[in-house]
Design an enzyme around this catalytic site. Structure first.
Site, PDB file in Angstrom:
ATOM      1  N   SER A  55       0.848  -1.187   0.000  1.00 44.90           N
ATOM      2  CA  SER A  55       0.000   0.000   0.000  1.00 44.90           C
ATOM      3  C   SER A  55       0.884   1.237   0.000  1.00 44.90           C
ATOM      4  O   SER A  55       2.033   1.184   0.470  1.00 44.90           O
ATOM      5  CB  SER A  55      -0.888   0.008   1.249  1.00 44.90           C
ATOM      6  OG  SER A  55      -1.531   1.253   1.423  1.00 44.90           O
TER       7      SER A  55
ATOM      8  N   TYR B 227      -2.773  -0.455  10.381  1.00 39.80           N
ATOM      9  CA  TYR B 227      -2.734  -0.835   8.965  1.00 39.80           C
ATOM     10  C   TYR B 227      -1.387  -0.453   8.353  1.00 39.80           C
ATOM     11  O   TYR B 227      -0.748  -1.256   7.649  1.00 39.80           O
ATOM     12  CB  TYR B 227      -3.873  -0.151   8.217  1.00 39.80           C
ATOM     13  CG  TYR B 227      -3.921  -0.490   6.748  1.00 39.80           C
ATOM     14  CD1 TYR B 227      -4.485  -1.680   6.306  1.00 39.80           C
ATOM     15  CD2 TYR B 227      -3.402   0.387   5.794  1.00 39.80           C
ATOM     16  CE1 TYR B 227      -4.533  -1.996   4.953  1.00 39.80           C
ATOM     17  CE2 TYR B 227      -3.448   0.083   4.446  1.00 39.80           C
ATOM     18  CZ  TYR B 227      -4.006  -1.104   4.029  1.00 39.80           C
ATOM     19  OH  TYR B 227      -4.044  -1.413   2.694  1.00 39.80           O
TER      20      TYR B 227
END
Length: 261
Positions: free
Chosen positions: A137, A150
């Site tokens: 990501s 995250y």
């Protein structure tokens, strides 16, 4: 690229499903993994016959779930590539998260990926020129408020990919780290979608990510791949001069906090 066999995790989700479809369109055979058996069966049914798709409904955070997938891959004659997509999102105020929530995110996004990769390494190394694709990501290079856990898990995927790329550089395993920006999938909560809209963040379709995976595989060499502009600039700037990003995000804190669940 000649026809090979790829295992795609998270294939019952948007990005995983799109990657499976893109690989199948190239004539590759597929082993599909995910938690939703009905969605996997539907995906396998619509893929071309040449994909010879096998699907395994399993929870990869569990040892028995990983074992079932490894067995299916061996039964398919071994795999030439592993695309690690499976994971969960998490947009939350860190101070309000409990121990179980933190553990669940890290296990799903990082630990399960590492354990499955280890379990499938013998099959991958048996095929000279095998590919390992880890989907990370932008937040794996640029930590973002409200995404502490995250971001930590995706930073872990970045580091894991980098270490493996170097550890297996002389053994024919190509290791690709691919970092999408915001992507239109069911993983996004309503709050995340609202924040992206408020900040003017562009969101890609899963098909864009799938095409980036194909491009990485076509390159035929290990590498790092970032999607989207200006996200890729910010990610790299954060590594080179994090104080600039600190200052920019400080001005967005009030907006981010208004969208936190």
């Amino acid at each position: 690229m000649s026809a090979r066999t790829f295992v795609v995790t998270g294939a019952s989700g948007g990005i995983g499903g799109a990657i499976a479809e893109a690989l199948a369109a190239r004539g590759h055979r597929l082993v599909l993994a995910g938690r939703d058996g009905a969605r996997l069966a539907a995906l396998a049914k619509k893929l071309p016959a040449s994909a010879d798709a096998v699907w395994v409904a399993s929870d990869l955070t569990r040892a028995d779930g990983r074992a079932a997938l490894v067995t299916a891959c061996a039964d398919a004659g071994g795999v030439d590539g592993l695309v690690n997509v499976a994971g969960v999102g998490c947009f939350a105020a860190f101070e309000r998260m409990d121990e179980n929530a933190i553990a669940d995110v890290v296990t799903a996004n990082l630990t399960a990926t590492m354990q499955l990769t280890r379990a499938l390494l013998p099959q991958l190394l048996a095929k000279r020129g095998a590919d390992l694709v880890n989907i990370g990501s932008t937040f794996g290079s640029l930590a973002f408020p409200g995404h502490a856990v995250y971001s930590a898990s995706k930073f872990g995927i970045y580091g894991f990919s980098e270490a493996l790329r170097r550890e297996f550089a002389d053994r024919g395993l190509c290791v690709h780290y691919l970092a999408p920006r915001a992507t239109d999938t069911a993983l996004n909560s309503a709050e995340v979608n609202a924040l992206n809209g408020a900040m003017g963040n562009h969101s890609d379709s899963p098909a864009v990510v799938a095409q980036a995976v194909l491009a990485a595989l076509d390159a035929g060499r290990s590498g790092r791949h970032y999607l989207g502009w200006p996200e890729k600039l910010f990610a790299r700037l954060n590594l080179a001069c994090p104080a600039l990003i600190d200052k920019a995000l400080a001005g967005k804190l009030a907006l981010i906090r208004r969208h936190l669940p």
